[in-house]
Every structure is written in structure tokens, then in C-alpha cells.
Write an enzyme that holds these catalytic residues in place. Structure first.
Site, PDB file in Angstrom:
ATOM      1  N   GLU A 171      -7.970  -3.935  -1.973  1.00  0.00           N
ATOM      2  CA  GLU A 171      -8.382  -4.465  -3.271  1.00  0.00           C
ATOM      3  C   GLU A 171      -8.595  -5.981  -3.231  1.00  0.00           C
ATOM      4  O   GLU A 171      -9.431  -6.511  -3.946  1.00  0.00           O
ATOM      5  CB  GLU A 171      -7.328  -4.153  -4.335  1.00  0.00           C
ATOM      6  CG  GLU A 171      -6.909  -2.695  -4.399  1.00  0.00           C
ATOM      7  CD  GLU A 171      -7.901  -1.837  -5.125  1.00  0.00           C
ATOM      8  OE1 GLU A 171      -8.544  -2.342  -6.054  1.00  0.00           O
ATOM      9  OE2 GLU A 171      -8.056  -0.668  -4.756  1.00  0.00           O
ATOM     10  N   HIS A 186       0.841  -1.200   0.000  1.00  0.00           N
ATOM     11  CA  HIS A 186       0.000   0.000   0.000  1.00  0.00           C
ATOM     12  C   HIS A 186       0.872   1.244   0.000  1.00  0.00           C
ATOM     13  O   HIS A 186       1.918   1.271   0.667  1.00  0.00           O
ATOM     14  CB  HIS A 186      -0.933   0.005   1.228  1.00  0.00           C
ATOM     15  CG  HIS A 186      -2.069   0.959   1.073  1.00  0.00           C
ATOM     16  ND1 HIS A 186      -1.958   2.297   1.419  1.00  0.00           N
ATOM     17  CD2 HIS A 186      -3.310   0.800   0.564  1.00  0.00           C
ATOM     18  CE1 HIS A 186      -3.110   2.900   1.140  1.00  0.00           C
ATOM     19  NE2 HIS A 186      -3.940   2.016   0.613  1.00  0.00           N
TER      20      HIS A 186
HETATM   21  N1  ACO Z   1       4.088  -7.629  -5.059  1.00  0.00           N
HETATM   22  C1  ACO Z   1       5.420  -7.820  -5.188  1.00  0.00           C
HETATM   23  N2  ACO Z   1       6.337  -6.922  -4.808  1.00  0.00           N
HETATM   24  C2  ACO Z   1       5.884  -5.781  -4.269  1.00  0.00           C
HETATM   25  C3  ACO Z   1       4.513  -5.541  -4.078  1.00  0.00           C
HETATM   26  C4  ACO Z   1       3.598  -6.519  -4.512  1.00  0.00           C
HETATM   27  N3  ACO Z   1       2.284  -6.362  -4.383  1.00  0.00           N
HETATM   28  N4  ACO Z   1       4.345  -4.334  -3.510  1.00  0.00           N
HETATM   29  C5  ACO Z   1       5.573  -3.817  -3.341  1.00  0.00           C
HETATM   30  N5  ACO Z   1       6.492  -4.695  -3.813  1.00  0.00           N
HETATM   31  C6  ACO Z   1       7.917  -4.512  -3.814  1.00  0.00           C
HETATM   32  C7  ACO Z   1       8.303  -3.396  -4.743  1.00  0.00           C
HETATM   33  O1  ACO Z   1       8.533  -3.892  -6.047  1.00  0.00           O
HETATM   34  C8  ACO Z   1       9.535  -2.842  -4.110  1.00  0.00           C
HETATM   35  O2  ACO Z   1      10.612  -3.699  -4.483  1.00  0.00           O
HETATM   36  P1  ACO Z   1      12.060  -3.077  -4.856  1.00  0.00           P
HETATM   37  O3  ACO Z   1      12.495  -2.339  -3.625  1.00  0.00           O
HETATM   38  O4  ACO Z   1      12.869  -4.276  -5.155  1.00  0.00           O
HETATM   39  O5  ACO Z   1      11.831  -2.186  -6.037  1.00  0.00           O
HETATM   40  C9  ACO Z   1       9.311  -3.064  -2.617  1.00  0.00           C
HETATM   41  O6  ACO Z   1       8.334  -4.090  -2.538  1.00  0.00           O
HETATM   42  C10 ACO Z   1       8.852  -1.856  -1.848  1.00  0.00           C
HETATM   43  O7  ACO Z   1       7.702  -1.353  -2.421  1.00  0.00           O
HETATM   44  P2  ACO Z   1       6.904  -0.147  -1.697  1.00  0.00           P
HETATM   45  O8  ACO Z   1       7.784   1.059  -1.732  1.00  0.00           O
HETATM   46  O9  ACO Z   1       6.347  -0.553  -0.413  1.00  0.00           O
HETATM   47  O10 ACO Z   1       5.688  -0.042  -2.564  1.00  0.00           O
HETATM   48  P3  ACO Z   1       5.279   1.189  -3.422  1.00  0.00           P
HETATM   49  O11 ACO Z   1       4.910   2.313  -2.514  1.00  0.00           O
HETATM   50  O12 ACO Z   1       6.295   1.407  -4.486  1.00  0.00           O
HETATM   51  O13 ACO Z   1       3.985   0.647  -4.132  1.00  0.00           O
HETATM   52  C11 ACO Z   1       1.920  -0.279  -4.424  1.00  0.00           C
HETATM   53  C12 ACO Z   1       2.800   0.497  -3.462  1.00  0.00           C
HETATM   54  C13 ACO Z   1       1.866   0.418  -5.779  1.00  0.00           C
HETATM   55  C14 ACO Z   1       0.516  -0.379  -3.833  1.00  0.00           C
HETATM   56  C15 ACO Z   1       2.520  -1.682  -4.581  1.00  0.00           C
HETATM   57  O14 ACO Z   1       2.551  -2.314  -3.329  1.00  0.00           O
HETATM   58  C16 ACO Z   1       1.824  -2.523  -5.609  1.00  0.00           C
HETATM   59  O15 ACO Z   1       2.092  -2.415  -6.801  1.00  0.00           O
HETATM   60  N6  ACO Z   1       0.874  -3.408  -5.161  1.00  0.00           N
HETATM   61  C17 ACO Z   1       0.150  -4.247  -6.101  1.00  0.00           C
HETATM   62  C18 ACO Z   1      -0.971  -3.490  -6.779  1.00  0.00           C
HETATM   63  C19 ACO Z   1      -2.137  -3.190  -5.837  1.00  0.00           C
HETATM   64  O16 ACO Z   1      -2.553  -4.011  -5.049  1.00  0.00           O
HETATM   65  N7  ACO Z   1      -2.649  -1.955  -5.953  1.00  0.00           N
HETATM   66  C20 ACO Z   1      -3.731  -1.455  -5.110  1.00  0.00           C
HETATM   67  C21 ACO Z   1      -3.152  -0.646  -3.997  1.00  0.00           C
HETATM   68  S1  ACO Z   1      -4.397  -0.208  -2.805  1.00  0.00           S
HETATM   69  C22 ACO Z   1      -4.860   1.343  -3.190  1.00  0.00           C
HETATM   70  O17 ACO Z   1      -4.230   2.006  -3.957  1.00  0.00           O
HETATM   71  C23 ACO Z   1      -6.140   1.840  -2.596  1.00  0.00           C
END
Ligand code: ACO
Length: 367
Positions: free
Chosen positions: A299, A246
Site C-alpha cells: 500500500e 502485513h
Molecule cells: N503500525 C504500528 N504498529 C503495528 C503496525 C503498524 N503498521 N502493524 C502491526 N503493528 C503492531 C500491532 O499493533 C501489534 O502490536 P501489539 O502486539 O502490541 O498488539 C504488533 O505490531 C503485531 O502485529 P501483527 O500481528 O504483525 O499484525 P496483524 O497481523 O495484527 O496486522 C496489519 C496486520 C493489519 C496489516 C497491520 O500490520 C496494520 O494495521 N498495518 C497498517 C495498515 C495497512 O498498511 N494495511 C494494508 C495491509 S497490506 C494488505 O492488506 C494487502
């Protein structure tokens, strides 16, 4: 005025308002509407009561179900029907602009417009699905009335699922559509203009993600029969797990917890498969990103619950719109109280001192 500091792109982290409406507790994974934890809603109140809590601060005047809708054109797309239909209400109802209205009259327009948004969504869904036969407006809750307007009949467990989803998604602080509603309200425009603008803002895929993708994952897990293998293969191929992580919460998304409980209570047939997928996903994310809290987000369980209520994937965003009209209405009221137009500044970094004749195309104008 100090124009030396530039806010980050997207305004992330910029506090633009003080609000009394909602408090997402980022570290603790709680969400409170006017101080009340959403965990306490299930089994005690319904979405129409939550509308009253958010917009008025009490449970005294729940949303009703008596929207009078004018005849409006349909476009074969629920979002467009709702966005254009809400805007058209201003002329059908001869709405006044907020700037000329008393607070009570604004409240009355917010109520009418919210009721109309639910009714328009149901009517459009019905038309888009080519349903024929009678429709009613019967039911004890907003969700039941919505289903009877859409499908002509009510499955009480489907209504319970929708009610839970709407309560969990009714408000979430300063997101893009809520900001849009406040910007339009700050100009003194009419209530339907504020709400239809917010509907447009919500329609983009970056607002709220794509729960439909969670269902694809669930389909695959059910086929693969081993959630751990499926999850690890997905991550190994460089994909993200939809419904996890998130941008704001650094703990479990409280709405995920609320909706998991709701999915269990309505005995959603895919509950066990979803639970297995969630457990496998959380374990894999913990192993791969031990320093990061990557928990279940709204979600994931919203997709399971809406799927259970037989809501087609293309209706997920319109269902979110129905819920969030409560939050928008609350913020429109709060914004009016500030009595200040929202008008940020931009620092000009473009071309300076360009002669008219040097502008591309000028020579053609002169021929
Ligand atoms: N699956 C796999 N890896 C993930 C996921 C995931 N769902 N979420 C984060 N990561 C990874 C990122 O790739 C990142 O890896 P890296 O450091 O090697 O590049 C690491 O975890 C840290 O990520 P964050 O900084 O915590 O996440 P960010 O803020 O960039 O993204 C987001 C948040 C876009 C929601 C992300 O978690 C994601 O893409 N989730 C899947 C899509 C989703 O469920 N979207 C709905 C969100 S809920 C809402 O918006 C109301």
C-alpha cells in the site's frame, strides 16, 4: 462426510485449492506468477503480457485494447459503473454460461471482459470527472490506452507508473475477491457474472487497506519536515503506520520493493519524502516491536506511485480492480478445470424445535 472439525472464522489458514497461478513466498518476501519472479517484469514486459502469463501461462496473447462497450447508465461512482456495467455485458453480448462453453470460448470471454473492465473504468472516470472533448484509444501499452481513454492524452511516465502498479497487483493468491470469482465460476455462471461479483467483493475497505491514508501521512511529513518526530508522535498516540506490516508476509512485501523501484525510475517528486518516511517508520517499528517483522507493504509505495500518476484517491480501488482482473481471470479458468461446485458446510447451532406459534410475529400474521 466429517463435519466435526470447524474451520476458523474467515477461513484463515484453510487451504481450499491447489493452484498453479501464484506463489507468495511468505518468509522470503518474493512473489512469483507461474514461477516467474515479479522483480523481473520491470522494463521487460507490460501488464497486458502479465495478463497473458497469468491466464494462459505464456506471453503469446497479450490483452488488447479493442473493447466494444454498449451504452450503459452512469451512476457518478466508478465502482458501481464498473460492477453493474460488467454484469450488463452478459445481456449486451448474449454471453453463454461457462457450463455450456468450450475452454477456448471461455478464454475469449475472459479476454473480452478484462478489456471491457479497463475501458469501462476509464470511461466512467472520465464521466465522473466531467471531462469533455475528444478521447482516443491510442497507445502502445494497456496503461497508455487506458489513459488516452480517460484523459484524452497520455503522459508516458504516468502510464509507466500505472503499468508497474498493475503488474504488481495483478495476482496475490486466495484473497476475498479471487475466492468470490472462483465460487461464482464453480456454479457455471457466465464470465461477466464471475467478474462483476469479484468487483463487488473488492469494493469493501478491508480488501487491500486504504492507500489514501498513506498520502495523509506523507502530507504531514512534508509539513513537519522531520519524519522521525512525526512517526514517533503518531505511534505514541496509539495509531498505526499505514503501509507497514502485513497479514501474510513475514519479510518485506515484494510488491513494495517492486513499486519503490518503479517510483524511483519515473522520478516521482515525492520519492525522497516517501523514502524518509519509510526509513523513519521501519526504524521506529523495529525499536518498538523487535520480535516482529513489520516491514513496508504494497500500500505504501502504491500510494506514492498512483499519486504521481495523478490518480485521485477515490480511484485507487478501481485501479486495483483493473490490475486484479488478470488474477481473477486466471483463477476462473483454473476453477473451471476442477469441475466442482464450491459448497462448504455450516454447522447448525441455532434454536431447535421451535413451534410455529412461538415465532415472533406469528400472532400478527393470523389477525
Ligand atoms: N503500525 C504500528 N504498529 C503495528 C503496525 C503498524 N503498521 N502493524 C502491526 N503493528 C503492531 C500491532 O499493533 C501489534 O502490536 P501489539 O502486539 O502490541 O498488539 C504488533 O505490531 C503485531 O502485529 P501483527 O500481528 O504483525 O499484525 P496483524 O497481523 O495484527 O496486522 C496489519 C496486520 C493489519 C496489516 C497491520 O500490520 C496494520 O494495521 N498495518 C497498517 C495498515 C495497512 O498498511 N494495511 C494494508 C495491509 S497490506 C494488505 O492488506 C494487502
Amino acid at each position: 462426510m466429517d463435519l466435526s472439525s470447524l474451520a476458523p472464522n474467515g477461513l484463515a489458514g484453510v487451504i481450499a485449492f491447489e493452484t498453479h497461478i501464484a506463489e507468495p513466498d511468505v518468509e522470503g518476501g518474493r512473489l512469483r506468477y507461474r514461477g516467474t519472479d515479479i522483480e523481473d517484469f520491470m522494463g521487460n514486459v507490460h501488464f497486458e503480457d502479465v495478463w497473458s502469463l497469468l491466464v494462459r501461462g505464456d506471453f503469446n496473447a497479450p490483452l488488447g485494447g479493442n473493447a466494444e462497450l454498449p451504452e450503459l447508465p452512469t451512476h457518478g461512482d466508478v465502482r458501481i459503473d464498473v460492477q453493474s456495467g460488467i454484469a450488463a455485458l452478459a445481456s449486451a453480448w448474449k454471453s453463454h454460461q461457462i457450463i455450456d462453453m468450450s475452454p477456448d470460448d471461455v478464454l475469449s470471454d475472459l479476454r473480452k471482459t478484462s478489456e471491457a473492465l479497463l475501458a469501462l473504468t476509464a470511461r466512467s472516470a472520465r464521466t465522473c470527472e466531467g471531462r469533455t472533448g475528444g478521447t482516443t484509444n491510442e497507445g502502445n501499452t494497456a496503461a497508455e490506452r487506458f489513459l488516452s481513454q480517460w484523459r484524452g492524452e497520455v503522459n508516458p511516465r504516468h502510464a509507466q507508473a500505472i503499468d508497474a502498479y498493475w503488474m504488481s497487483a495483478a495476482e496475490h493468491g486466495m484473497n476475498a475477491s479471487t475466492f468470490t470469482a472462483r465460487v461464482v465460476a464453480s456454479t457455471g455462471a457466465d464470465v461477466p457474472a464471475c467478474i462483476s461479483s469479484a468487483v463487488g467483493s473488492m469494493s469493501g475497505p478491508l480488501h487491500g487497506g486504504a492507500p489514501a491514508r498513506v498520502l495523509w501521512m506523507l502530507d504531514e511529513v512534508e509539513k513537519a519536515d522531520n519524519a522521525h518526530t512525526y512517526v514517533n508522535n503518531l505511534l505514541d498516540s496509539g495509531n498505526r503506520l499505514m503501509g507497514f506490516g502485513h497479514p501474510v508476509y513475514r519479510a518485506e512485501d515484494p510488491r513494495a520493493r517492486f513499486l519503490r523501484r518503479a517510483a524511483k525510475e519515473v522520478a516521482a517528486p515525492r520519492f525522497e519524502a516517501a523514502l524518509a518516511l519509510e526509513e523513519a517508520a521501519l526504524q521506529a517499528l523495529q525499536e518498538r516491536k523487535p520480535d516482529r517483522v513489520l516491514a513496508t507493504n504494497v500500500e505504501f509505495w502504491a500510494a506514492v506511485l498512483l499519486d504521481f500518476a495523478q490518480i485521485p484517491a477515490e480511484m485507487f480501488t478501481p485501479m486495483f480492480t483493473c490490475a486484479r482482473v488478470a488474477g481473477w481471470s486466471a483463477h476462473i479458468r483454473e476453477q473451471i478445470g476442477l469441475n466442482k461446485i464450491i459448497r462448504p458446510s455450516a454447522r447448525y447451532v441455532g434454536t431447535k424445535d421451535c413451534a410455529l406459534a412461538d415465532v415472533e410475529g406469528y400472532a400478527q400474521l393470523k389477525k
